[in-house]
Design an enzyme around this catalytic site. Sequence first.
Site, mmCIF file in Angstrom:
data_model
loop_
_atom_site.group_PDB
_atom_site.id
_atom_site.type_symbol
_atom_site.label_atom_id
_atom_site.label_comp_id
_atom_site.label_asym_id
_atom_site.label_seq_id
_atom_site.Cartn_x
_atom_site.Cartn_y
_atom_site.Cartn_z
ATOM 1 C CD GLU A 268 60.081 55.953 3.517
ATOM 2 O OE1 GLU A 268 60.394 55.238 2.551
ATOM 3 O OE2 GLU A 268 60.692 55.924 4.609
ATOM 4 C CB CYS B 123 63.924 56.609 5.136
ATOM 5 S SG CYS B 123 65.628 56.147 4.774
#
Length: 407
Positions: free
Chosen positions: A398, A365
Amino acid sequence: MSAVRILRIAAGGDGVGRLEDGRAVFVPRSAPGDLVEPIDLRSQRRFARARVGRVLEPGPDRIEPPCPHYVLDECGGCQLQHLAPAAQRQARRGIVGDALRRLARLDAADPELEPAARELEYRTKITLHADAGTGSIGLHRYGRADEVFELRRCLITVAELNRLWAVLAEHRRLFPRRLQTLMLRLDRRGECHAVFQGARGAAWSNAAALRDALAADGVEATIWWREEGGEPRSVAGGGDPFPATVFEQVHPAMGDRVRAFAVDALGRAAGRLVWDLYAGIGETTAMLASAGARVQSVESDERAVAEAEARGPSARRLTGRVETVLGRLGAPDLVVTNPPRAGMDPQVPAELERRRPERIVYISCDPATLARDLARLGSYRLGELRAFDLFPQTAHVETVAVLERAS
């Protein structure tokens, strides 16, 4: 001060231009192609930071932000609402590619990005902050963590939680007196939760009255209480410790797509030993076990491990920090790793280098810590790279990196 042309979007969401002396200047809320008049210039030796005074010429992708808080309150929750959706996605692709080229020294193109189905109303969790001085409850202003503005509605949060907050705000006389944060969450069953956190030593006796007041207004929610440093507990409503207090992606539908891609990228898992590192509530572990893999998972949150055990299927689950328990795991054929934003502790890539699994799938992330960790895995080459749009309107993204053992 001379006008500055914005060239691109940097990590964090700031636009980047060049001053007359050649230094880069980072300007929040600016768009590629903008010609801006910068103000509040703060100079460093190699770069500078500024704010937009006026937009003299708007870039081709600048739009009117849909959320009034974005401009009027300088909300820090989003960074890219002033960009058209396609330009936002291009910016997030560029943030990933730039991190891998600049920090990991990889010859990597900007990755393909899988878009989200919705640009707004996708978040199933929001954390509000309380300002004891002003009485405001809401979000922080951009770049000013000490300032909180009163939230009316968050456009990237699902309608159910906006409705919950609107009704809760009408009954704030029942809130804890020393409130610090209020986390609202919609679980996968469609049930709402409100988790109140107060200062250490604070007490709260109005939870049941608050839940009754919500019900009278047509809103059902479980009320939770957490003293600073303590464990949350349900004080009005259900007693199930999941999912209100255990980590889950704030964009569950896209999180499911990430996991599916990661497991597929591992290749044949049946009969093979697979590590699932930073395993959370065991969703990836379950997918791997269903594919016939022998799974060994590691997760530091005891509550998440308990939830994984309850959900099944059977796997060897270790509770603890990944870097401290890897030595207790068997030699892996394949690895899935999904660390928090800080990335992996240096001991983890060192142990992966020693164990040398055939393939590692890294779910990240944060592109910067992904790049740092890939640079530490020198025995592996980067294969497929895919980005996923879990956080529209923001500079977060992501990424899934597939690493193949070089020899």
